[in-house]
Scaffold this active site. Structure first.
Site, PDB file in Angstrom:
ATOM      1  N   CYS A 159       0.272  -1.075  -0.158  1.00  0.00           N
ATOM      2  CA  CYS A 159       0.477   0.513  -0.389  1.00  0.00           C
ATOM      3  C   CYS A 159       0.587   1.572  -0.237  1.00  0.00           C
ATOM      4  O   CYS A 159       0.579   2.049  -0.775  1.00  0.00           O
ATOM      5  CB  CYS A 159      -1.066   0.103   1.738  1.00  0.00           C
ATOM      6  SG  CYS A 159       0.109  -0.705   2.924  1.00  0.00           S
ATOM      7  N   THR A 160       1.808   1.063   0.828  1.00  0.00           N
ATOM      8  CA  THR A 160       2.928   2.468   0.403  1.00  0.00           C
ATOM      9  C   THR A 160       3.744   2.847  -0.734  1.00  0.00           C
ATOM     10  O   THR A 160       3.919   4.142  -1.116  1.00  0.00           O
ATOM     11  CB  THR A 160       4.207   1.993   1.928  1.00  0.00           C
ATOM     12  OG1 THR A 160       3.566   1.837   3.121  1.00  0.00           O
ATOM     13  CG2 THR A 160       4.429   3.460   1.690  1.00  0.00           C
ATOM     14  N   ARG A 204       7.490  -3.818  17.268  1.00  0.00           N
ATOM     15  CA  ARG A 204       6.314  -3.934  17.251  1.00  0.00           C
ATOM     16  C   ARG A 204       5.921  -4.726  18.141  1.00  0.00           C
ATOM     17  O   ARG A 204       4.406  -5.526  18.140  1.00  0.00           O
ATOM     18  CB  ARG A 204       6.235  -5.173  15.470  1.00  0.00           C
ATOM     19  CG  ARG A 204       6.245  -3.963  14.627  1.00  0.00           C
ATOM     20  CD  ARG A 204       5.428  -4.238  13.462  1.00  0.00           C
ATOM     21  NE  ARG A 204       7.355  -4.818  12.924  1.00  0.00           N
ATOM     22  CZ  ARG A 204       7.507  -5.209  11.453  1.00  0.00           C
ATOM     23  NH1 ARG A 204       6.032  -6.182  11.055  1.00  0.00           N
ATOM     24  NH2 ARG A 204       8.681  -5.799  11.402  1.00  0.00           N
ATOM     25  N   GLY A 218       9.840  -2.008   3.693  1.00  0.00           N
ATOM     26  CA  GLY A 218      10.283  -1.932   2.160  1.00  0.00           C
ATOM     27  C   GLY A 218      10.019  -0.966   0.908  1.00  0.00           C
ATOM     28  O   GLY A 218      10.337  -1.024   0.365  1.00  0.00           O
ATOM     29  N   ARG A 240       4.260   3.310  12.531  1.00  0.00           N
ATOM     30  CA  ARG A 240       2.733   3.041  12.980  1.00  0.00           C
ATOM     31  C   ARG A 240       2.457   3.853  14.245  1.00  0.00           C
ATOM     32  O   ARG A 240       3.007   3.914  15.246  1.00  0.00           O
ATOM     33  CB  ARG A 240       2.953   1.306  13.452  1.00  0.00           C
ATOM     34  CG  ARG A 240       3.650   0.766  12.564  1.00  0.00           C
ATOM     35  CD  ARG A 240       2.617   0.283  10.996  1.00  0.00           C
ATOM     36  NE  ARG A 240       3.337  -0.208  10.499  1.00  0.00           N
ATOM     37  CZ  ARG A 240       3.104  -1.846  10.127  1.00  0.00           C
ATOM     38  NH1 ARG A 240       2.444  -2.744  11.158  1.00  0.00           N
ATOM     39  NH2 ARG A 240       3.924  -2.998   9.417  1.00  0.00           N
ATOM     40  N   ASN A 321      -4.564   2.782   3.506  1.00  0.00           N
ATOM     41  CA  ASN A 321      -4.145   1.990   3.131  1.00  0.00           C
ATOM     42  C   ASN A 321      -4.463   0.586   3.365  1.00  0.00           C
ATOM     43  O   ASN A 321      -4.121  -0.395   2.285  1.00  0.00           O
ATOM     44  CB  ASN A 321      -2.730   1.212   4.229  1.00  0.00           C
ATOM     45  CG  ASN A 321      -3.790   2.072   5.902  1.00  0.00           C
ATOM     46  OD1 ASN A 321      -3.507   3.042   6.293  1.00  0.00           O
ATOM     47  ND2 ASN A 321      -3.377   0.739   6.229  1.00  0.00           N
TER      48      ASN A 321
END
Length: 340
Positions: A159-160, A204, A218, A240, A321
């Site tokens: 999505c990025t 995370r 990435g 995030r 996203n």
């Protein structure tokens, strides 16, 4: 010709893909795509419930029920619901006449594993994630002209990357990118913990709803797959944040040609109204993340945040996203289906 689709993995992206496609079809777009089957390790009653009720998208307007133990009924549409656990090669795609598989488990992202779908009778596989050893990675609006029908295992990137790609393309085409760094301020995902707990990424591992969590992305490096002239020129990371969807990409780039804020904004607006229409959207209103939730564009350029010092430029673009990406997934199925 109807493009018959099987979905392997009916989680966030799988279900968003179903809803995005249904929304497109209601608007008269991609009406030749039909989802004929889904496969997931979760029981079908749970899948039906999660399709009907969604914390972000709300209730699906159609009734959702089970017919027997292997069919999900959505309004007057029936979808075969499989529970095959043995992997892609064991799926009955040939028997079901599936043309294109949307691989959205997040597990079978390597081409050797995804090839099992072809062995099972599908003609094409689209991986809804960055992949390895795939035939091609496509970001619509950026390099979809490179798809020629011969590639069978295709990645829809992330999505990025779908947000960053149009930004980088316009900047590079108009002014040249020497090098750049990006940050995505990204909604939390299922790969994070609700409470502090073990995770291979110790950042995370921390509670997603209570922290800003720096982690890897990435997306910048993947730009080199869709814009080879930028290979090795971009890098970055993710932050995030405690929201369920609605993210934003911040790109700072050294330009080969000097440009003013007005020059850059004009180039983005021209692209959004021209060759990237439907992919890139131009905003000059002072928006926030909730304003772009369920917007189907890949990248929503925020003109008010553009900054320039000498030949260094900062540009910012929003993206849902989940929803934006799922709309591109449907569009990529349509593109691939035309080659069958």
């Amino acid at each position: 010709m109807t493009i018959r689709v099987g979905v392997n993995g009916f989680g966030r992206i799988g279900r968003n893909f179903y809803r995005a496609l249904a929304t497109q079809k209601a608007e008269g777009k991609n009406t030749d795509i039909e989802i004929v089957a889904v496969n997931d390790l979760t029981d079908n009653a749970t899948l039906a419930h999660l399709l009907k009720f969604d914390s972000i998208l709300g209730r699906l307007p159609q009734d959702v029920s089970l017919e027997g133990d292997d069919t999900i009924v959505i309004g007057d549409t029936k979808i075969k619901a499989l529970e095959v656990k043995e992997g892609p090669a064991a799926l009955p795609w040939g028997d079901l006449g599936v043309d294109v598989v949307v691989e959205s488990t997040g597990i079978f992202t390597n081409a050797a594993k995804a090839k099992g779908h072809l062995d099972a009778g599908a003609k094409k596989v689209i991986i809804s994630a960055p992949a390895t050893d795939e035939d091609i990675t496509i970001v619509l609006g950026v390099n979809d002209d490179k798809y020629d029908g011969s590639q069978n295992i295709i990645s829809n990137a992330s999505c990025t990357t779908n947000c960053l790609g149009p930004l980088a393309k316009v900047l590079n085409d108009e002014f040249g990118i020497v090098k750049g760094l990006m940050t995505t301020i990204h909604a939390y995902t299922q790969d994070q913990n609700l409470q502090d707990g073990p995770h291979k990424d110790l950042r995370r591992a921390r509670a997603a709803a209570l922290n800003i969590v720096p982690t890897s992305t990435g997306a910048a490096k993947a730009i080199g797959l869709v814009l080879p002239e930028l290979k090795g020129k971009l890098d970055g990371y993710a932050l995030r944040v405690p929201i369920p969807t609605g993210s934003v990409t911040d790109l700072t780039a050294e330009l080969a040609k000097s440009a003013s804020v007005e020059d850059i904004n004009a180039a983005m607006k021209a692209a959004a109204e021209g060759p990237l229409k439907g992919i890139l959207k131009y905003y000059d209103a002072p928006i926030v993340s909730s304003d772009i939730v369920t917007d189907p564009h890949s990248s929503l350029y925020d003109a008010g945040l553009t900054k320039v010092i000498d030949n260094q430029a900062k540009v910012v673009s929003w993206y849902d996203n989940e929803w934006g990406y799922s709309n591109r997934l449907a569009d990529l199925v349509a593109l691939v289906g035309k080659s069958l």
